[in-house]
Design a protein around this motif. Structure first.
Motif, short mmCIF file in Angstrom:
data_model
loop_
_atom_site.label_atom_id
_atom_site.label_comp_id
_atom_site.label_asym_id
_atom_site.label_seq_id
_atom_site.Cartn_x
_atom_site.Cartn_y
_atom_site.Cartn_z
N VAL A 91 0.86 -1.20 0.00
CA VAL A 91 0.00 0.00 0.00
C VAL A 91 0.88 1.23 0.00
O VAL A 91 1.81 1.35 0.80
CB VAL A 91 -0.92 0.01 1.25
CG1 VAL A 91 -1.81 1.26 1.25
CG2 VAL A 91 -1.78 -1.24 1.29
N ILE A 92 0.62 2.13 -0.95
CA ILE A 92 1.35 3.40 -0.98
C ILE A 92 0.37 4.48 -0.55
O ILE A 92 -0.65 4.70 -1.22
CB ILE A 92 1.93 3.69 -2.38
CG1 ILE A 92 2.96 2.63 -2.73
CG2 ILE A 92 2.56 5.07 -2.44
CD1 ILE A 92 3.45 2.68 -4.17
N GLU A 93 0.68 5.08 0.59
CA GLU A 93 -0.17 6.16 1.09
C GLU A 93 0.67 7.42 1.18
O GLU A 93 1.83 7.40 0.78
CB GLU A 93 -0.73 5.79 2.47
CG GLU A 93 -1.74 4.67 2.40
CD GLU A 93 -2.08 4.12 3.76
OE1 GLU A 93 -3.25 3.95 4.03
OE2 GLU A 93 -1.14 3.86 4.55
N SER A 94 0.09 8.46 1.72
CA SER A 94 0.80 9.73 1.83
C SER A 94 2.12 9.56 2.59
O SER A 94 2.14 9.37 3.81
CB SER A 94 -0.10 10.73 2.55
OG SER A 94 0.57 11.94 2.65
N GLY A 95 3.22 9.59 1.85
CA GLY A 95 4.54 9.52 2.48
C GLY A 95 4.97 8.17 2.99
O GLY A 95 6.00 8.04 3.64
N SER A 96 4.19 7.11 2.70
CA SER A 96 4.61 5.81 3.22
C SER A 96 4.34 4.67 2.25
O SER A 96 3.45 4.76 1.40
CB SER A 96 3.92 5.52 4.56
OG SER A 96 2.58 5.19 4.33
N ILE A 97 5.12 3.63 2.40
CA ILE A 97 4.91 2.40 1.63
C ILE A 97 4.94 1.26 2.65
O ILE A 97 5.85 1.16 3.46
CB ILE A 97 5.97 2.23 0.51
CG1 ILE A 97 5.80 0.90 -0.21
CG2 ILE A 97 7.40 2.40 1.01
CD1 ILE A 97 6.57 0.79 -1.51
N SER A 98 3.90 0.44 2.62
CA SER A 98 3.82 -0.62 3.63
C SER A 98 3.13 -1.86 3.06
O SER A 98 2.66 -1.85 1.92
CB SER A 98 3.02 -0.11 4.84
OG SER A 98 1.75 0.32 4.41
N GLY A 99 3.11 -2.91 3.86
CA GLY A 99 2.43 -4.15 3.45
C GLY A 99 3.37 -5.33 3.45
O GLY A 99 4.59 -5.17 3.34
N ASN A 100 2.78 -6.54 3.54
CA ASN A 100 3.63 -7.74 3.60
C ASN A 100 4.28 -8.07 2.25
O ASN A 100 5.19 -8.87 2.18
CB ASN A 100 2.86 -8.94 4.17
CG ASN A 100 1.60 -9.24 3.38
OD1 ASN A 100 1.42 -8.72 2.26
ND2 ASN A 100 0.72 -10.06 3.94
N GLY A 101 3.80 -7.40 1.19
CA GLY A 101 4.43 -7.61 -0.12
C GLY A 101 5.86 -7.11 -0.18
O GLY A 101 6.65 -7.53 -1.03
N LEU A 102 6.23 -6.24 0.76
CA LEU A 102 7.59 -5.72 0.77
C LEU A 102 8.61 -6.83 1.08
O LEU A 102 9.77 -6.72 0.71
CB LEU A 102 7.72 -4.59 1.81
CG LEU A 102 7.01 -3.27 1.48
CD1 LEU A 102 7.08 -2.29 2.64
CD2 LEU A 102 7.63 -2.64 0.24
N GLU A 103 8.12 -7.86 1.78
CA GLU A 103 9.02 -8.97 2.13
C GLU A 103 9.30 -9.88 0.93
O GLU A 103 10.18 -10.71 0.97
CB GLU A 103 8.41 -9.80 3.26
CG GLU A 103 8.35 -9.05 4.57
CD GLU A 103 7.32 -9.63 5.51
OE1 GLU A 103 6.94 -10.80 5.34
OE2 GLU A 103 6.89 -8.89 6.43
N LYS A 104 8.51 -9.71 -0.13
CA LYS A 104 8.66 -10.62 -1.27
C LYS A 104 9.50 -10.01 -2.40
O LYS A 104 9.51 -10.52 -3.51
CB LYS A 104 7.28 -10.96 -1.83
CG LYS A 104 6.40 -11.70 -0.84
CD LYS A 104 4.97 -11.79 -1.37
CE LYS A 104 4.03 -12.32 -0.31
NZ LYS A 104 2.63 -12.15 -0.70
N LEU A 105 10.15 -8.89 -2.12
CA LEU A 105 10.88 -8.23 -3.20
C LEU A 105 12.23 -8.89 -3.44
O LEU A 105 13.19 -8.69 -2.70
CB LEU A 105 11.05 -6.74 -2.86
CG LEU A 105 9.75 -5.94 -2.70
CD1 LEU A 105 10.06 -4.51 -2.29
CD2 LEU A 105 8.93 -5.96 -3.99
N ASN A 106 12.29 -9.69 -4.49
CA ASN A 106 13.54 -10.35 -4.88
C ASN A 106 13.91 -9.91 -6.28
O ASN A 106 13.22 -10.20 -7.24
CB ASN A 106 13.36 -11.87 -4.87
CG ASN A 106 13.25 -12.40 -3.47
OD1 ASN A 106 14.19 -12.36 -2.70
ND2 ASN A 106 12.07 -12.88 -3.13
N LEU A 107 15.01 -9.17 -6.37
CA LEU A 107 15.43 -8.68 -7.69
C LEU A 107 16.29 -9.70 -8.40
O LEU A 107 17.07 -10.38 -7.80
CB LEU A 107 16.22 -7.39 -7.55
CG LEU A 107 15.45 -6.16 -7.10
CD1 LEU A 107 16.34 -4.95 -7.10
CD2 LEU A 107 14.27 -5.89 -8.03
#
Lengths: 86, 169
Positions: free
Chosen positions: B153-169
Motif C-alpha cells: 500500500v502506498i499512502e501519503s509519504g509511506s509504503i507498507s504491506g507484507n508484499g515488501l518482504e517478497k521483493l527479490n530482484l
C-alpha cells in the motif's frame, strides 16, 4: 542493516549557497509549470503517442522561451513531457 | 562482467529503508541482502570526499531534502529516465557530473537507488549506470504486481504491506 542514517548526516552539512541555488531551481520549475498550465498545457506521466509527445515538447519549449528567456541552459529538462490538455 | 553483476542482482532480496520522513512525504532507499547500507547511503559515502563531484552530490541531496520537506517528489523536479511506462527518473535536473537514479512511486513516495558519474551521453552506454536503472525497473515491476494484489500500500509519504518482504530482484 545498520540504523545510522548517513543521509541525514550528509544533509546537515549542505552549504547554504547550494541550498539557495536549489530554491532558485525549484522556483524556475514551478514557474514553468504555472505558465504552461495557464496556457492549457499539462505535464503528462506517459503520453502514449510519439507525435503528441514531440508536439507537446516543442510547444512547451516555445512557451518557456517566450516567458522565461533567462537561464536557458538549465531549463531543458523542466520542459519535457508536456502535452495540450484537451 | 556487467551481465554477471546483473545476474547477481537478480538473485538478491531487497529491503526498503526509510531515510527521511515528514507527515506528507517519505524518502526511502533500497538495501540489498547482506549489505549494511542503502544504495543512497553508499552513493553518499562514495562521492562525499571526492573534490570534483562533492558540489554535485550536495546539489542532489539538497534537491532530495527540499522535496521531502516541501511540495513532494513532483515529476517536474526530475529527469525522465528509463522507459516511458516505468517510474524511473534521475537527479539532478540541472547540469551535473553525477546521476542518482530513483523510483518515483507517487508525489509523496520516492525510492532512491544507486548512481554514479555521468561520463557518457546516455546511461545505456555506461554499464554501471545501466545496472542501476535496470534494477530499479525490476523493482518497479515487482512493486506494481504487489500493489495490484493489494500486498503493498502506498499512502501519503509511506509504503507498507507484507508484499515488501517478497521483493527479490
Amino acid at each position: 542493516m545498520k540504523t545510522a542514517n548517513i543521509y541525514m548526516e550528509a544533509v546537515k552539512s549542505i552549504p547554504a549557497e547550494i541550498t539557495k541555488q536549489t530554491e532558485l531551481s525549484f522556483s524556475v520549475a514551478d514557474k514553468i509549470q504555472e505558465v504552461l498550465s495557464s496556457k492549457g498545457w499539462v505535464k503528462t506521466v506517459c503520453p502514449q503517442d510519439e507525435e503528441d509527445r514531440s508536439r507537446g515538447f516543442r510547444m512547451a519549449v516555445r512557451a518557456t522561451q517566450l516567458y522565461l528567456a533567462h537561464n536557458r541552459k538549465n531549463l531543458r529538462h523542466f520542459r519535457c513531457g508536456y502535452t495540450k490538455n484537451s | 562482467m556487467h551481465q554477471q553483476k546483473l545476474n547477481n542482482i537478480t538473485m538478491t532480496k531487497v529491503a526498503i529503508k526509510s531515510l527521511s520522513q515528514t507527515e506528507k512525504n517519505g524518502l526511502f532507499s533500497i538495501v540489498f541482502e547482506n549489505e549494511d547500507y542503502s544504495e543512497l547511503e553508499k552513493f553518499i559515502e562514495r562521492f562525499k570526499n571526492e573534490a570534483d563531484v562533492c558540489k554535485d552530490l550536495n546539489i542532489i541531496l539538497s534537491f532530495l531534502e527540499r522535496m521531502v520537506q516541501g511540495a513532494g517528489f513532483l515529476e517536474r523536479y526530475f529527469r525522465p529516465e528509463g522507459r516511458m511506462r516505468d517510474n524511473v527518473c534521475a537527479l539532478p535536473i540541472v547540469r551535473g557530473k553525477l546521476r542518482l537514479y530513483c523510483l518515483r512511486l507517487s508525489d509523496s513516495v520516492l525510492i532512491a537507488g544507486g548512481g554514479g558519474r555521468k561520463a557518457t551521453k546516455t546511461y545505456e552506454e555506461d554499464d554501471d549506470l545501466k545496472g542501476y536503472v535496470i534494477s530499479l525497473q525490476k523493482l518497479d515491476d515487482l512493486i506494481k504486481v504487489e500493489l495490484k494484489k493489494g500486498n503493498i500500500v502506498i499512502e501519503s509519504g509511506s509504503i507498507s504491506g507484507n508484499g515488501l518482504e517478497k521483493l527479490n530482484l
